[in-house]
Design a protein around this motif. Structure first.
Motif, PDB file in Angstrom:
ATOM      1  N   ILE A   1      35.302  32.136  40.561  1.00  0.00           N
ATOM      2  CA  ILE A   1      34.359  31.256  40.855  1.00  0.00           C
ATOM      3  C   ILE A   1      34.606  29.901  39.933  1.00  0.00           C
ATOM      4  O   ILE A   1      34.666  30.138  38.599  1.00  0.00           O
ATOM      5  CB  ILE A   1      32.723  31.815  40.653  1.00  0.00           C
TER       6      ILE A   1
ATOM      7  N   ARG B   1      30.529  41.706  45.030  1.00  0.00           N
ATOM      8  CA  ARG B   1      29.960  40.884  45.914  1.00  0.00           C
ATOM      9  C   ARG B   1      29.691  41.646  47.347  1.00  0.00           C
ATOM     10  O   ARG B   1      28.668  41.071  48.150  1.00  0.00           O
ATOM     11  CB  ARG B   1      30.710  39.599  46.087  1.00  0.00           C
TER      12      ARG B   1
ATOM     13  N   PHE C   1      34.428  37.174  34.476  1.00  0.00           N
ATOM     14  CA  PHE C   1      34.345  38.292  34.913  1.00  0.00           C
ATOM     15  C   PHE C   1      35.727  38.823  35.529  1.00  0.00           C
ATOM     16  O   PHE C   1      36.140  37.939  36.394  1.00  0.00           O
ATOM     17  CB  PHE C   1      33.303  38.870  36.016  1.00  0.00           C
TER      18      PHE C   1
ATOM     19  N   CYS D   1      37.273  37.442  39.233  1.00  0.00           N
ATOM     20  CA  CYS D   1      36.397  36.650  39.561  1.00  0.00           C
ATOM     21  C   CYS D   1      36.917  35.040  39.606  1.00  0.00           C
ATOM     22  O   CYS D   1      37.347  34.763  38.556  1.00  0.00           O
ATOM     23  CB  CYS D   1      34.927  36.542  39.330  1.00  0.00           C
TER      24      CYS D   1
ATOM     25  N   HIS E   1      27.719  37.479  39.099  1.00  0.00           N
ATOM     26  CA  HIS E   1      27.949  38.624  37.950  1.00  0.00           C
ATOM     27  C   HIS E   1      27.172  38.434  36.798  1.00  0.00           C
ATOM     28  O   HIS E   1      26.778  39.597  36.606  1.00  0.00           O
ATOM     29  CB  HIS E   1      29.470  38.185  37.682  1.00  0.00           C
TER      30      HIS E   1
ATOM     31  N   CYS F   1      29.631  33.657  36.712  1.00  0.00           N
ATOM     32  CA  CYS F   1      29.039  33.008  38.294  1.00  0.00           C
ATOM     33  C   CYS F   1      27.454  33.832  38.114  1.00  0.00           C
ATOM     34  O   CYS F   1      27.435  34.823  37.587  1.00  0.00           O
ATOM     35  CB  CYS F   1      29.921  33.220  39.024  1.00  0.00           C
TER      36      CYS F   1
ATOM     37  N   CYS G   1      34.394  31.869  35.966  1.00  0.00           N
ATOM     38  CA  CYS G   1      33.752  32.953  35.771  1.00  0.00           C
ATOM     39  C   CYS G   1      34.687  33.667  35.173  1.00  0.00           C
ATOM     40  O   CYS G   1      35.691  34.021  35.346  1.00  0.00           O
ATOM     41  CB  CYS G   1      33.147  33.745  37.094  1.00  0.00           C
TER      42      CYS G   1
END
Ligand code: ZN
Length: 443
Positions: free
Chosen positions: A363, A76, A358, A361, A394, A391, A356
């Motif tokens: 989120i 990010r 990933f 992450c 990602h 998210c 999320c």
């Protein structure tokens, strides 16, 4: 001195060798015979060398930023890349990025690079006379002053120079006192910051403690603060004395309960925006047998265990959806018929992934999209075993960054790309691993 170095990597290798040499030289009581004076000098000089290293750090961060490295590897921001690769706290990573913005020379498309924004601080740092901490204090103080009173670039630079002078003499505590004195001298009435600055500084963090309770921290704009104040203060009035006696809650406790009421009311109203077919609700994952027995624990979307009796109590009052996680997905599966996950699938995904998927992450699920692990167009089914929450960011970037998603034991794993140091074994997000353990225990 005088060593000819060619590339940054060569120079860094030479530094590593030099540090080993120093470590070797100071081992086995080599420092003990030094006089007080010599030991103090040695200590001070070593500290300068440490401070000088931040110049390299600023350059590295700057290079990452300029080459958009984070974007290219699917992160990010430069700070989130640093936090992950260097294993440092996000706060420290952000501070280092901020320092680099102000203290590294700036690239110029037209010619030679421009000097750093804070030229004097950078100069003192390059000879080890200002520490990282002091530099951050000066930067923050200058920013505050510049925000409150209009200064010419010359005045600003003179102020910076004076501050650097103080930093050469004082540690953080005295330096802070000097900086405060300068601030109040220049801005005696404490001029109010303009709305744009307040808006820029706005934030709200809701951080969960280990015990499951939350800490709120934030800075609200005038408008948001006023609205929240009027909503909460009307609900936080002491309850009039009645048969149960007077209201013994503290003002803080009454404000808390008011917020609790507001959130509960909003949830029950069913007026929150829908997210991918599932209205914003409290979703609790629970084993069917446990639900029937009325004992054991369910798991909320943020991974907290919730006793069944409390779940049943909540369920009659708020929008709590008990989800029975059927790993086979018989009911939830809709095969190839639809491209879009059904609300039931979305709910089950919320429960399983909790956000999320990933790695690293955080989120929350409400902001996630549904990703087909095997693309729908290539024959991947729209069912729980082929879907994961990812998210927006990602979802858009994982492929370019070389990550692949694959289902192992019906859980979404991610295989890291080759550029990441370490093992290339698929990783399961710790949140999902934890939740599936809780599920197993509850079952
Ligand atoms: Zn994500």
């Amino acid at each position: 001195m005088g060593t000819v170095v060619n590339t940054p990597a060569d120079a860094l290798r030479a530094l590593r060798t030099a540090v080993s040499d120093v470590n070797q030289a100071v081992s086995n009581g080599a420092l003990a015979p030094l006089t007080k004076r010599d030991l103090l000098d040695f200590m001070a000089e070593f500290e300068e060398v440490r401070a000088m290293l931040s110049v390299t750090d600023h350059r590295i961060v700057r290079a990452c930023d300029d080459s958009r490295l984070a974007e290219r590897v699917g992160e990010r921001s430069t700070s989130s890349l640093m936090a992950k690769v260097l294993r440092i706290a996000p706060g420290e990573a952000r501070a280092r990025v901020k320092a680099a913005e102000l203290l590294a020379p700036r690239p110029s498309p037209l010619g030679p690079e421009l000097p750093p924004v804070r030229e004097h601080v950078a100069a003192a740092q390059s000879v080890g006379q200002v520490t990282t901490r002091q530099a951050a204090m000066i930067n923050e103080s200058l920013q505050g002053i510049e925000t409150a009173c209009p200064l010419s670039p010359g005045e600003s630079a003179a102020l910076e120079e004076t501050m650097v002078g103080h930093a050469r003499q004082f540690g953080p505590r005295e330096l802070q006192a000097c900086l405060h004195r300068m601030e109040s001298h220049l801005n005696p009435d404490g001029v109010l910051p303009p709305e744009a600055v307040i808006h820029d500084r706005r934030f709200l963090h809701l951080v969960q403690r280990r015990d499951g309770s939350y800490v709120i921290e934030g800075s609200l704009t005038r408008a948001c603060g006023a609205q929240l104040w009027s909503v909460l203060s009307s609900l936080a009035k002491p309850r009039p004395s009645d048969v149960t006696g007077p209201d013994l809650r503290s003002p803080g406790q009454r404000m808390h309960d008011a917020l609790d009421d507001v959130a509960g009311r909003l949830l029950r109203s069913g007026r929150l925006p829908h997210s991918g077919g599932t209205p914003a609700t409290v979703i609790v994952t629970i084993d069917h047998a446990a639900l029937v027995r009325g004992t054991g624990f369910g798991t909320t979307t943020d991974g907290q265990p919730l006793p069944v009796d409390e779940l049943l109590r909540l369920a009659s009052e708020a929008d709590v959806i008990p989800v029975v996680l059927d790993r086979a997905g018989a009911v939830l599966s809709s095969g190839r018929a639809s491209r879009v996950a059904t609300p039931a699938q979305a709910t089950a995904l919320y429960a399983r992934d909790g956000g999320c998927s990933f790695p690293g992450c955080e989120i929350p699920p409400e902001w996630c999209e549904k990703h087909h692990v095997v693309e729908w167009i290539k024959g991947g089914f729209t069912d729980l075993d082929n879907l994961t929450l990812v998210c927006k960011y990602h979802h858009r970037n994982f492929q370019a960054a070389g990550w692949t998603c694959l289902m192992i034991n019906n859980l979404p794993h991610w295989r890291p790309p080759d550029w990441l140091p370490g093992s290339n074994d698929p990783v399961l997000h710790h949140r999902i691993a934890h939740r599936s353990e809780l599920y197993e225990q509850a079952a």
